[in-house]
Design a protein around this motif. Sequence first.
Motif, PDB file in Angstrom:
ATOM      1  N   GLN A  34      21.552  34.462  12.875  1.00 36.79           N
ATOM      2  CA  GLN A  34      19.993  34.865  13.451  1.00 36.79           C
ATOM      3  C   GLN A  34      18.863  34.501  12.943  1.00 36.79           C
ATOM      4  OE1 GLN A  34      19.690  35.557  17.359  1.00 36.79           O
ATOM      5  NE2 GLN A  34      17.441  35.086  16.215  1.00 36.79           N
ATOM      6  N   VAL A  35      19.070  35.354  11.097  1.00 37.80           N
ATOM      7  CA  VAL A  35      17.756  34.953   9.696  1.00 37.80           C
ATOM      8  C   VAL A  35      17.343  33.532  10.160  1.00 37.80           C
ATOM      9  CG1 VAL A  35      17.623  35.871   7.705  1.00 37.80           C
ATOM     10  CG2 VAL A  35      18.345  37.247   8.767  1.00 37.80           C
ATOM     11  N   LYS A  36      18.654  32.694   9.729  1.00 34.46           N
ATOM     12  CA  LYS A  36      18.257  31.740   9.952  1.00 34.46           C
ATOM     13  C   LYS A  36      17.619  31.010  11.216  1.00 34.46           C
ATOM     14  CE  LYS A  36      21.253  30.689   6.379  1.00 34.46           C
ATOM     15  NZ  LYS A  36      23.601  29.503   6.071  1.00 34.46           N
ATOM     16  N   ILE A  37      17.230  31.413  12.395  1.00 36.77           N
ATOM     17  CA  ILE A  37      17.026  30.795  13.244  1.00 36.77           C
ATOM     18  C   ILE A  37      15.963  31.138  13.552  1.00 36.77           C
ATOM     19  CG2 ILE A  37      16.709  31.322  15.853  1.00 36.77           C
ATOM     20  CD1 ILE A  37      20.098  30.928  15.769  1.00 36.77           C
ATOM     21  N   ASP A  38      15.541  32.308  13.031  1.00 35.84           N
ATOM     22  CA  ASP A  38      14.617  32.493  12.679  1.00 35.84           C
ATOM     23  C   ASP A  38      13.547  31.973  11.365  1.00 35.84           C
ATOM     24  OD1 ASP A  38      14.604  34.818  14.744  1.00 35.84           O
ATOM     25  OD2 ASP A  38      14.993  36.706  13.330  1.00 35.84           O
ATOM     26  N   LEU A  74      31.284  32.174  22.418  1.00 33.61           N
ATOM     27  CA  LEU A  74      31.504  31.651  21.299  1.00 33.61           C
ATOM     28  C   LEU A  74      30.823  32.084  20.518  1.00 33.61           C
ATOM     29  CD1 LEU A  74      32.581  28.660  20.973  1.00 33.61           C
ATOM     30  CD2 LEU A  74      30.457  28.214  21.378  1.00 33.61           C
ATOM     31  N   PRO A  75      31.416  32.251  19.381  1.00 36.33           N
ATOM     32  CA  PRO A  75      31.007  33.063  17.759  1.00 36.33           C
ATOM     33  C   PRO A  75      30.258  32.345  17.014  1.00 36.33           C
ATOM     34  CG  PRO A  75      33.617  32.569  17.249  1.00 36.33           C
ATOM     35  CD  PRO A  75      33.287  31.939  19.127  1.00 36.33           C
ATOM     36  N   ILE A  76      29.117  32.520  16.769  1.00 38.49           N
ATOM     37  CA  ILE A  76      28.738  31.484  15.376  1.00 38.49           C
ATOM     38  C   ILE A  76      27.980  32.215  14.140  1.00 38.49           C
ATOM     39  CG2 ILE A  76      26.708  30.250  15.516  1.00 38.49           C
ATOM     40  CD1 ILE A  76      27.505  29.025  17.897  1.00 38.49           C
ATOM     41  N   SER A  77      29.090  31.539  13.428  1.00 39.78           N
ATOM     42  CA  SER A  77      28.932  31.679  11.762  1.00 39.78           C
ATOM     43  C   SER A  77      27.795  31.599  11.025  1.00 39.78           C
ATOM     44  CB  SER A  77      30.827  31.466  11.435  1.00 39.78           C
ATOM     45  OG  SER A  77      30.291  30.133  11.410  1.00 39.78           O
ATOM     46  N   ASP A  78      27.280  30.525  11.528  1.00 42.37           N
ATOM     47  CA  ASP A  78      25.951  30.357  10.890  1.00 42.37           C
ATOM     48  C   ASP A  78      25.857  29.146  10.941  1.00 42.37           C
ATOM     49  OD1 ASP A  78      24.496  29.910   8.124  1.00 42.37           O
ATOM     50  OD2 ASP A  78      25.702  28.670   6.967  1.00 42.37           O
ATOM     51  N   VAL A  79      24.079  28.604  10.790  1.00 39.66           N
ATOM     52  CA  VAL A  79      23.654  27.578  11.460  1.00 39.66           C
ATOM     53  C   VAL A  79      22.585  27.528   9.978  1.00 39.66           C
ATOM     54  CG1 VAL A  79      21.329  27.355  13.020  1.00 39.66           C
ATOM     55  CG2 VAL A  79      23.130  29.308  13.416  1.00 39.66           C
ATOM     56  N   ARG A  80      22.431  26.185  10.047  1.00 45.96           N
ATOM     57  CA  ARG A  80      22.306  24.890   9.116  1.00 45.96           C
ATOM     58  C   ARG A  80      21.550  24.299   9.851  1.00 45.96           C
ATOM     59  NH1 ARG A  80      27.544  24.896   5.382  1.00 45.96           N
ATOM     60  NH2 ARG A  80      27.454  27.250   5.259  1.00 45.96           N
ATOM     61  N   ALA A  81      20.703  23.736   8.943  1.00 45.74           N
ATOM     62  CA  ALA A  81      18.930  21.945   9.568  1.00 45.74           C
ATOM     63  C   ALA A  81      19.687  21.714   8.579  1.00 45.74           C
ATOM     64  CB  ALA A  81      17.770  23.748   9.089  1.00 45.74           C
ATOM     65  N   SER A  82      19.434  20.152   8.768  1.00 46.85           N
ATOM     66  CA  SER A  82      19.759  19.320   8.697  1.00 46.85           C
ATOM     67  C   SER A  82      17.631  18.111   8.744  1.00 46.85           C
ATOM     68  CB  SER A  82      20.589  18.309   8.673  1.00 46.85           C
ATOM     69  OG  SER A  82      20.556  16.225   7.847  1.00 46.85           O
ATOM     70  N   ILE A  83      16.778  18.746   8.488  1.00 44.86           N
ATOM     71  CA  ILE A  83      16.078  18.545   8.750  1.00 44.86           C
ATOM     72  C   ILE A  83      15.274  17.012   8.291  1.00 44.86           C
ATOM     73  CG2 ILE A  83      13.218  19.090   8.013  1.00 44.86           C
ATOM     74  CD1 ILE A  83      14.527  20.984   9.389  1.00 44.86           C
ATOM     75  N   GLY A  84      16.009  16.024   7.379  1.00 42.35           N
ATOM     76  CA  GLY A  84      15.020  14.460   7.250  1.00 42.35           C
ATOM     77  C   GLY A  84      15.706  14.027   8.026  1.00 42.35           C
ATOM     78  N   ALA A  85      17.612  14.413   8.669  1.00 41.25           N
ATOM     79  CA  ALA A  85      18.256  13.561   9.862  1.00 41.25           C
ATOM     80  C   ALA A  85      17.540  14.558  11.352  1.00 41.25           C
ATOM     81  CB  ALA A  85      19.193  14.311   9.892  1.00 41.25           C
ATOM     82  N   GLY A  86      16.790  15.500  11.333  1.00 41.00           N
ATOM     83  CA  GLY A  86      15.985  15.695  12.212  1.00 41.00           C
ATOM     84  C   GLY A  86      17.189  16.767  13.320  1.00 41.00           C
ATOM     85  N   PHE A  87      18.415  17.527  12.877  1.00 42.59           N
ATOM     86  CA  PHE A  87      18.921  18.487  13.498  1.00 42.59           C
ATOM     87  C   PHE A  87      19.000  19.574  13.198  1.00 42.59           C
ATOM     88  CE2 PHE A  87      21.458  15.360  12.048  1.00 42.59           C
ATOM     89  CZ  PHE A  87      23.160  16.094  11.852  1.00 42.59           C
ATOM     90  N   ILE A  88      19.523  20.415  13.815  1.00 40.36           N
ATOM     91  CA  ILE A  88      19.930  21.642  13.795  1.00 40.36           C
ATOM     92  C   ILE A  88      20.734  22.032  14.219  1.00 40.36           C
ATOM     93  CG2 ILE A  88      19.851  24.290  13.736  1.00 40.36           C
ATOM     94  CD1 ILE A  88      16.405  23.709  13.938  1.00 40.36           C
ATOM     95  N   TYR A  89      22.096  22.369  13.298  1.00 42.86           N
ATOM     96  CA  TYR A  89      23.537  22.531  13.916  1.00 42.86           C
ATOM     97  C   TYR A  89      24.417  23.828  13.363  1.00 42.86           C
ATOM     98  CZ  TYR A  89      24.826  21.404   8.177  1.00 42.86           C
ATOM     99  OH  TYR A  89      24.220  21.054   7.385  1.00 42.86           O
ATOM    100  N   PRO A  90      24.348  24.415  14.575  1.00 35.90           N
ATOM    101  CA  PRO A  90      25.445  25.839  13.806  1.00 35.90           C
ATOM    102  C   PRO A  90      26.634  25.666  14.003  1.00 35.90           C
ATOM    103  CG  PRO A  90      24.229  25.433  16.282  1.00 35.90           C
ATOM    104  CD  PRO A  90      24.443  24.009  15.871  1.00 35.90           C
ATOM    105  N   LEU A  91      27.573  26.496  13.089  1.00 34.29           N
ATOM    106  CA  LEU A  91      28.487  26.413  12.892  1.00 34.29           C
ATOM    107  C   LEU A  91      29.805  27.224  13.757  1.00 34.29           C
ATOM    108  CD1 LEU A  91      28.702  26.371   8.614  1.00 34.29           C
ATOM    109  CD2 LEU A  91      28.388  24.313  10.448  1.00 34.29           C
TER     110      LEU A  91
END
Length: 125
Positions: A34-38, A74-91
């Motif tokens: 949630q912190v990363k999403i914010d 569905l548990p979301i353990s982490d959320v990361r961003a691939s800004i250069g590729a242009g997407f956000i990917y939840p783990l």
Amino acid sequence: MWRGGWWLPIVDKIRTIAQAVYGAKDIELCPEAQVKIDRYTQQGFGNLPICMAKTDLSLSHQPDKKGVPRDFILPISDVRASIGAGFIYPLVGTQNPTKVFHSCSLQFLCSHSPTSMKIGACQDR
């Protein structure tokens, strides 16, 4: 080109994929996710598409659940961003991210295709 739900908040895009594609009842975000999403939203990346990183051995986060499980959280353990590729990917789940990303069976579900859900790489932009 239509961008299926790009205006939705990140959490709503993740929830939509979880419910519409995987059959989940809802999602559960760990506090770090949630912190990363914010942070990503505050930085202006909230409009990026979502690509879910999860096991392909089950529609749920548990590889031993075969068939079409329904109404699970569905548990979301982490959320990361691939800004250069242009997407956000939840783990999804509590997998080791290194193991997931070295797996040939990594499954991405992208939230920006004409049908709003597309299995495969995010290449239709």
